[in-house]
Design an enzyme around this catalytic site. Structure first.
Site, short mmCIF file in Angstrom:
data_model
loop_
_atom_site.label_atom_id
_atom_site.label_comp_id
_atom_site.label_asym_id
_atom_site.label_seq_id
_atom_site.Cartn_x
_atom_site.Cartn_y
_atom_site.Cartn_z
N LEU A 64 0.83 -1.20 0.00
CA LEU A 64 0.00 0.00 0.00
C LEU A 64 0.87 1.25 0.00
O LEU A 64 0.37 2.36 -0.08
CB LEU A 64 -0.93 -0.01 1.21
N ARG A 65 2.16 1.05 0.15
CA ARG A 65 3.15 2.14 0.08
C ARG A 65 3.04 3.13 1.22
O ARG A 65 3.56 4.24 1.13
CB ARG A 65 3.06 2.88 -1.27
N ASP A 306 0.60 -9.81 -5.52
CA ASP A 306 1.95 -9.25 -5.34
C ASP A 306 1.98 -7.80 -5.82
O ASP A 306 2.92 -7.35 -6.48
CB ASP A 306 3.00 -10.09 -6.07
#
Lengths: 426, 319
Positions: A64-65, A306
């Site tokens: 999700l950064r 991924d």
């Protein structure tokens, strides 16, 4: 809010249901399947004729950064992308900045995600502090904060003593350890599978033995420590064979593959397409075929997106310097359907790999449509085609080897806890 | 898109627009370049060494990796075609802090560049650049990573054809560090396209890349066996840094087993020629008596290199 989803083809792999049936939802739960409960008055009726109604998808790896990489993607954009892809539960790896190695970070992530009322987020904690491979994290505390497992993400743990202790420690609390099998020294500088394509293009290579040697170490240490190990993103024929053997000998291991690796091989790199720079590398066709077969026969337990959004600047540089990774949240379902159609896998079995089987690995009660369960539901049109591209993807990461592909299967509605979290605009 | 998607160096009419690799180029185009180069050999021997084919065109030598020889020959070639030449040596370390490769290229395109001659340490960089330049700009690969060095491969073909005439009767051995060599890859693609029936690669297992046989070559680890009855011996440069890592034990041992000496060369055909892309490591991959000997064509290679680069530049520019 009471919702009635009617006339859909209800596929619930865990309960072995595959039939045209209605689903009734109230107060966030599934209250009935088939027969309308007495006195049920729906606020919303969804007509799912010719559509498939299945449990919301469970994704074992989505970056999700956040925290740290908000310039690439935000929690908001990626949570929207998840539900647009029918995903209602997802595990996020710990390679954020800072890594998920402290309870406060994990609590903050869970809190921020919960406020979005989108997919349920299950953080994977860092196995070692800062993912540096030296000091163990406070796994029990992190578990209490919400971590469901511990991993090193893509950062290989080079010190086998630390790995041994980490597994022992995790086993003490019966916490699962998720590991990606790639030996750092054998993979050093490598960017592509050690085969004909890397040789032709002159790309530094990652041999299969980088995966198998690391896998052998993990299997041996898992046996020695009694740790519950999940193997992330297997990529080679040889690794699959090793897992088969270990399973036959009674090893308590599960494993997954990434959706890209079911469909692509080294050949897809073409003329240096940086979107095909992935970890682990796309391998030969023989490897891809082995992964597909292993997922069908349950040697591999689950397939994940991924998801790894990368910004354009990090991809518009030469292949070997480009940041690895591809967007995947919105492609997981259509690419799973594509695999099922091409290999003639029954739809129910294919969907189990992204619902109940994945939930089992995560150790969560999700991925099924039992009466009384949380109403996490995906309604999709299995015949609807759509073109993958920057305009159709909600994720901020537009980088995918499938850009421009026409894929079949589009999510119409995603329900999380009985709330409509995504509805495809008509 | 004005380029052919299956072969991004050709335009829709099948003509050479960029030169990125020799892989996939039709034999006619290779022969066209070799034939054109032959006509330029005369020019380079004239008193006035210039032809006006690229008059008014701007050629940018874009070297992201240091090079003296290749850059110089490109510069001479462009000047003999009457082009304006601008040399840019881009310090890679300062680049990583600031401007990206594509930003550099965009800025230079805005300065009315007609042609970029690109060298870069990363395989595929010229491909990437070619995908981001305007339709009137041509990209010539002057060496990218381990991938390709097409003008070197072409000048080697020129030398082979000059001395041996017919590719379909030849046995060629390429010796040394195949793994890291863009020259070896370019030679292999050109030789297979031109109909060479037997290409051998010779080296220790650490320096032979995986599945190299898929490129149409035979692999030898014993140099004496591999050199038997060959018509052409192409030696590769062994970078000094290779001897410091784990790929090789020492320069001495490499020389003993894979260095080209007179007695090893004696195993090839008596009229075999010896090629080397330079710069040479005498006493590592080649003995001085071979390098300076009768069968060596290493110096003629250099002068052919100018003619080949003139040919490539004038052909991509549409002459």
């Amino acid at each position: 809010m009471k919702i009635h989803i009617k006339n859909g083809r209800l596929i619930d792999p865990k309960n072995q249901i595959d039939t045209i049936s209605d689903l009734f939802i109230a107060a966030g739960k599934i209250v009935a399947v088939g027969q309308k409960p007495e006195g049920f008055h729906a606020n919303r009726v969804i007509d799912a004729s010719q559509k498939i109604v299945c449990p919301g998808l469970v994704d074992l790896s989505a970056r999700l950064r956040e925290p740290g990489f908000e310039y690439i993607a935000t929690l908001e954009s990626e949570m929207d992308a998840a539900t647009a892809g029918g995903i209602t539960s997802l595990a996020c790896p710990p390679d954020t900045d800072p890594p998920l190695d402290e309870p406060g970070l994990v609590e903050m992530l869970k809190y921020r995600a919960r406020n979005r009322h989108k997919a349920r987020v299950y953080p994977i904690g860092a196995l070692t502090a800062g993912l540096k491979g030296v000091q163990l994290t406070e796994m029990a505390e992190l578990r209490d904060a919400g971590c469901v497992a511990f991993s090193q993400a893509n950062v290989a743990l080079q010190d086998n003593q630390v790995l041994f202790y980490a597994m022992q420690y995790a086993a003490t609390f019966n916490i699962p350890v998720w590991l990606q099998a790639q030996d750092a020294s054998l993979a050093r500088n490598g960017v592509a599978h050690d085969g004909a394509v890397a040789t032709r293009l002159g790309l530094p290579a990652i041999p299969v033995c980088a995966e198998t040697t690391a896998l052998a170490v993990i299997l041996i240490l898992a046996k020695a420590t009694g740790a519950r190990v999940h193997l992330c993103r297997l990529s080679s024929f040889e690794a699959i064979e090793m897992v088969r053997v270990a399973r036959r000998e009674g090893a308590r291991i599960t494993c997954d593959v990434a959706i890209h690796h079911l469909h692509l091989s080294e050949m897809d790199i073409g003329y240096f397409d940086p979107n095909c720079h992935l970890i682990p590398p796309l391998r030969a066709q023989r490897d891809r075929d082995a992964l597909r077969k292993a997922l069908a026969d349950h040697t591999v337990d689950a397939v994940c997106s991924d998801h790894c959004p990368v910004d354009d600047d990090a991809k518009q540089i030469p292949f070997s310097e480009a940041e690895p990774g591809a967007t995947g949240l919105e492609l997981l379902l259509p690419l799973t359907l594509k695999w099922a159609e091409e290999d003639e896998i029954p739809l129910s079995r294919a969907l189990s790999r992204v619902t109940s089987d994945a939930a089992h690995i995560l150790g969560i009660d999700a991925g099924h449509l039992s009466v009384g369960a949380e109403a996490d539901v995906c309604v999709f049109d299995p015949e609807r085609y759509w073109t993958v591209g920057p305009k159709t993807l909600m994720s901020q990461g537009k980088n995918t080897p499938f850009s421009g592909y026409e894929l079949k299967g589009r999510v119409l509605y995603t329900l999380v806890g009985g709330q409509i979290a995504h509805e495809l605009p008509q | 898109m004005w380029l052919n998607p299956r072969n991004p160096q050709l335009n829709k009419n099948g003509e050479l627009h960029h030169l990125l690799t020799l892989e996939g180029l039709p034999a006619e185009i290779l022969r066209q370049i070799l034939d054109t180069a032959r006509s330029f050999v005369g020019v380079t021997e004239r008193e006035v060494k210039k032809v006006p084919l690229l008059r008014g065109k701007a050629v940018f030598n874009l070297f992201f990796e240091p090079s003296t020889r290749t850059r110089t020959t490109f510069e001479i070639a462009a000047k003999r075609l009457s082009a304006d030449v601008i040399n840019l040596a881009i310090n890679v370390s300062s680049q990583s802090k600031g401007e990206s490769v594509l930003d550099t290229v965009a800025n230079l395109s805005a300065m009315q560049a007609d042609m970029f001659v690109v060298r870069h340490a990363a395989s595929g960089a010229p491909h990437m650049i070619s995908q981001h330049v305007g339709p009137d700009i041509h990209v010539i690969n002057a060496g990218d990573g381990r991938h390709s060095h097409p003008t070197q491969g072409l000048l080697d073909m020129f030398a082979i054809r000059h001395y041996k005439k017919d590719f379909t009767q030849l046995r060629v051995a390429i010796v040394g560090d195949i793994l890291h060599s863009r020259v070896a890859r370019s030679q292999i693609h050109a030789l297979t396209t031109l109909g060479c029936p037997e290409i051998r690669v010779i080296g220790p297992r650490t320096l032979i890349p995986a599945d190299i046989r898929t490129l149409g070559v035979q692999v030898y680890h014993d140099m004496k066996e591999g050199l038997k009855d060959v018509d052409v011996v192409s030696m590769l440069r062994l970078q000094n840094e290779r001897m410091r890592g784990a790929l090789l034990a020492s320069g001495q041992e490499f020389y003993k087993y894979y260095g080209l000496t007179d007695d090893k060369l004696a195993l090839a055909k008596s009229d075999a020629i010896v090629l080397h892309p330079g710069p040479m490591n005498r006493g590592v991959e080649i003995d001085s008596s071979v390098a300076d000997g009768q069968q060596s064509v290493i110096l003629p290679q250099v002068s052919f290199g100018i003619a080949i680069r003139m040919a490539v530049m004038s052909i991509v520019a549409g002459n």
